[in-house]
Design a protein around this motif. Sequence first.
Motif, PDB file in Angstrom:
ATOM      1  N   ARG A 165       0.946  -1.138   0.075  1.00 34.25           N
ATOM      2  CA  ARG A 165       0.025   0.055  -0.148  1.00 34.25           C
ATOM      3  C   ARG A 165       0.846   1.283  -0.064  1.00 34.25           C
ATOM      4  O   ARG A 165       1.927   1.430   0.937  1.00 34.25           O
ATOM      5  CB  ARG A 165      -0.930   0.113   1.319  1.00 34.25           C
ATOM      6  N   GLU A 166       0.822   2.060  -1.002  1.00 28.62           N
ATOM      7  CA  GLU A 166       1.223   3.401  -1.129  1.00 28.62           C
ATOM      8  C   GLU A 166       1.061   4.314   0.080  1.00 28.62           C
ATOM      9  O   GLU A 166      -0.149   4.357   0.381  1.00 28.62           O
ATOM     10  CB  GLU A 166       0.989   3.996  -2.500  1.00 28.62           C
ATOM     11  N   PRO A 167       1.936   4.812   0.656  1.00 28.48           N
ATOM     12  CA  PRO A 167       1.644   5.745   1.883  1.00 28.48           C
ATOM     13  C   PRO A 167       0.649   6.837   1.142  1.00 28.48           C
ATOM     14  O   PRO A 167       0.654   7.344  -0.173  1.00 28.48           O
ATOM     15  CB  PRO A 167       3.057   6.521   2.293  1.00 28.48           C
ATOM     16  N   ALA A 168      -0.112   7.231   2.081  1.00 28.14           N
ATOM     17  CA  ALA A 168      -1.229   8.359   1.810  1.00 28.14           C
ATOM     18  C   ALA A 168      -0.495   9.674   1.488  1.00 28.14           C
ATOM     19  O   ALA A 168       0.647  10.129   2.054  1.00 28.14           O
ATOM     20  CB  ALA A 168      -2.200   8.553   3.034  1.00 28.14           C
ATOM     21  N   LEU A 169      -1.199  10.485   0.436  1.00 29.52           N
ATOM     22  CA  LEU A 169      -0.811  11.939   0.379  1.00 29.52           C
ATOM     23  C   LEU A 169      -0.989  12.500   1.547  1.00 29.52           C
ATOM     24  O   LEU A 169      -2.563  12.660   1.800  1.00 29.52           O
ATOM     25  CB  LEU A 169      -1.360  12.358  -1.084  1.00 29.52           C
ATOM     26  N   ASN A 170      -0.334  13.532   2.017  1.00 29.00           N
ATOM     27  CA  ASN A 170      -0.825  14.422   2.936  1.00 29.00           C
ATOM     28  C   ASN A 170      -1.578  15.444   2.601  1.00 29.00           C
ATOM     29  O   ASN A 170      -1.075  16.309   1.548  1.00 29.00           O
ATOM     30  CB  ASN A 170       0.487  14.978   3.714  1.00 29.00           C
ATOM     31  N   GLY A 171      -2.570  15.606   3.113  1.00 30.17           N
ATOM     32  CA  GLY A 171      -3.509  16.734   2.525  1.00 30.17           C
ATOM     33  C   GLY A 171      -3.119  18.113   2.911  1.00 30.17           C
ATOM     34  O   GLY A 171      -3.601  19.001   2.160  1.00 30.17           O
ATOM     35  N   PHE A 172      -2.404  18.178   3.864  1.00 26.12           N
ATOM     36  CA  PHE A 172      -1.915  19.633   3.999  1.00 26.12           C
ATOM     37  C   PHE A 172      -1.092  20.162   3.093  1.00 26.12           C
ATOM     38  O   PHE A 172      -0.851  21.277   2.829  1.00 26.12           O
ATOM     39  CB  PHE A 172      -1.555  19.989   5.614  1.00 26.12           C
ATOM     40  N   ALA A 173      -0.148  19.128   2.587  1.00 28.61           N
ATOM     41  CA  ALA A 173       0.810  19.631   1.585  1.00 28.61           C
ATOM     42  C   ALA A 173       0.180  19.945   0.131  1.00 28.61           C
ATOM     43  O   ALA A 173       0.589  21.142  -0.309  1.00 28.61           O
ATOM     44  CB  ALA A 173       1.534  18.260   1.102  1.00 28.61           C
ATOM     45  N   LEU A 174      -1.086  19.341  -0.376  1.00 22.23           N
ATOM     46  CA  LEU A 174      -1.666  19.776  -1.388  1.00 22.23           C
ATOM     47  C   LEU A 174      -2.410  21.151  -0.938  1.00 22.23           C
ATOM     48  O   LEU A 174      -2.475  22.303  -1.849  1.00 22.23           O
ATOM     49  CB  LEU A 174      -2.712  18.882  -1.846  1.00 22.23           C
ATOM     50  N   ALA A 175      -3.093  21.251   0.200  1.00 25.36           N
ATOM     51  CA  ALA A 175      -3.982  22.518   0.536  1.00 25.36           C
ATOM     52  C   ALA A 175      -2.826  23.543   0.755  1.00 25.36           C
ATOM     53  O   ALA A 175      -3.056  24.909   0.293  1.00 25.36           O
ATOM     54  CB  ALA A 175      -4.390  22.401   1.882  1.00 25.36           C
ATOM     55  N   SER A 176      -1.450  23.578   1.155  1.00 27.29           N
ATOM     56  CA  SER A 176      -0.703  24.447   1.128  1.00 27.29           C
ATOM     57  C   SER A 176      -0.390  25.052  -0.194  1.00 27.29           C
ATOM     58  O   SER A 176      -0.176  26.519  -0.273  1.00 27.29           O
ATOM     59  CB  SER A 176       0.617  23.988   1.821  1.00 27.29           C
ATOM     60  N   LEU A 177      -0.107  24.205  -1.292  1.00 25.60           N
ATOM     61  CA  LEU A 177      -0.049  24.881  -2.507  1.00 25.60           C
ATOM     62  C   LEU A 177      -1.153  25.743  -3.116  1.00 25.60           C
ATOM     63  O   LEU A 177      -0.856  26.665  -3.708  1.00 25.60           O
ATOM     64  CB  LEU A 177       0.461  23.714  -3.306  1.00 25.60           C
TER      65      LEU A 177
END
Length: 367
Positions: free
Chosen positions: A19-31
Motif C-alpha cells: 500500500r502506497e503511503p497516503a498523500l498528506n492533505g495539508f501539502a496539497l492545501a498549502s500549494l
Amino acid sequence: MSTPPPPYWPAPPPQQPYREPALNGFALASLLVGLLCLPPLGIVFGIVALVQIARKGERGRALAITGLAVSVAMTAALVLVTDRVADRLSDRLDTLQRLERVEGELTDIDEMREGDCFNVPGGDLLDEDPLIYRIACTEVHEGEVTSSTRFPAGRFPGAPELKKAATDACWKAQDAYAMDTWALPSYADMYYFAPSRDARGGDRRLLCVIGTAEEEHRGSLRKDAGMLKPEQVAFLRVMNQADLALGSGPETEIDEALPEYRDWAREVDLALAGEARMLAGAQEHPELAGPARAQLKEVEAARAGWQRAAKATKPAEFQGAWDEASGALSVDTEKALRGAYGLSTTVPDWLAEQSGGDSGGSSSAAA
C-alpha cells in the motif's frame, strides 16, 4: 520399527498487498491556498504538512516544500502590494482632505490665461500635474499666471531642452507682466507648469506663474504700461532685457563650452549696448542726469569686459574678463537710478545675495 514423522515447517504468513503511503492533505492545501487565496495560511499548512509527513511517513514532502515556498513568495508580494495600495489610499485621502479647504473654482489648466489667479491643493506649486482652482486676484491666492502659451508642433523637446525653453520663456513673461521686478514681494518666485511627452491629447501648453504660496497674498502683481510713465516703461524694458541676458549663461563649465560662453558674452554686450543708449538719452532730463551718468560709466566698463570675454581663446582668459565685467556693475548705482525714475529701490534678495549686500557685484538675474 516405525518411521519418524517429517519435520514440521510452519506455513509462512500470507503476504500483505503493498500500500502506497497516503498523500498528506495539508501539502496539497498549502500549494492551493498559497496560489489562490490566503498565502499566509498556505505557510501554516506547509509547515503542518512537513511535520505530519516526517511523523507518519506520508507522501507529499516535495509538494509541501513547493507550497511553502510559493506561499512565502505570494505573502511577500501581497505585503508589498498592500503597502503600496495603503500609501496611495493615504495620499488620496490627504488630497481629498486638502481639496475640501481649497478656495476657488476647479478649472482645467488649459483654460487658464494671463492675469488669472488660482490656488492649488496644499499650496504645492511644484506639482507637475496640479489641480487648479481659479479665484479672483483680490482674494488670497497662491499663483498668478503671467503667460499661457503652447510649444510649437513637431518634435517634442527632451527634458534639458524643455527646462531651458520653459525657464527662458517664463522669466521673460514675468518681466513683461510685473515690469518693476524690484517691487515684487520677497516671497514671490517664478514657477511654470510644462507639458509632458505623454500629455493628454498632445497638449503642449506652458503656464508661467508668479508663485506667492509662502505667505498669504492678495492683489495682482501685474503692472501694465498704463500704470507707469512712458519713461519708466522704457527704462524697465531695457533693464529687464539686460538682466535676462546676464542671467542666461550656459550651465556647463567654461572648460567644456568656451564657444557657447563667447556667444553669451556677445549677447550680454548687445543687451548692455541698448542700456547704454537709453542712459545716454536719460541724461537730457535734469532729475535723471546724475544717476544715469553714473550707471552709464559702469555699463561701458562692463561692456569692455564682456567684449574681451567674447574674444577669449582660453577658459581662464574668459573667466578673468567675466569677473571684471561683473564687478563693474554696482547695485547701489542701479538703486539710485531706479529711485530717480520713481521706481522701487528695494534690492531683491537674490541680487543682495549675489552682491554680498546692497552694494557691489553684478546685477544679473537669477535664472
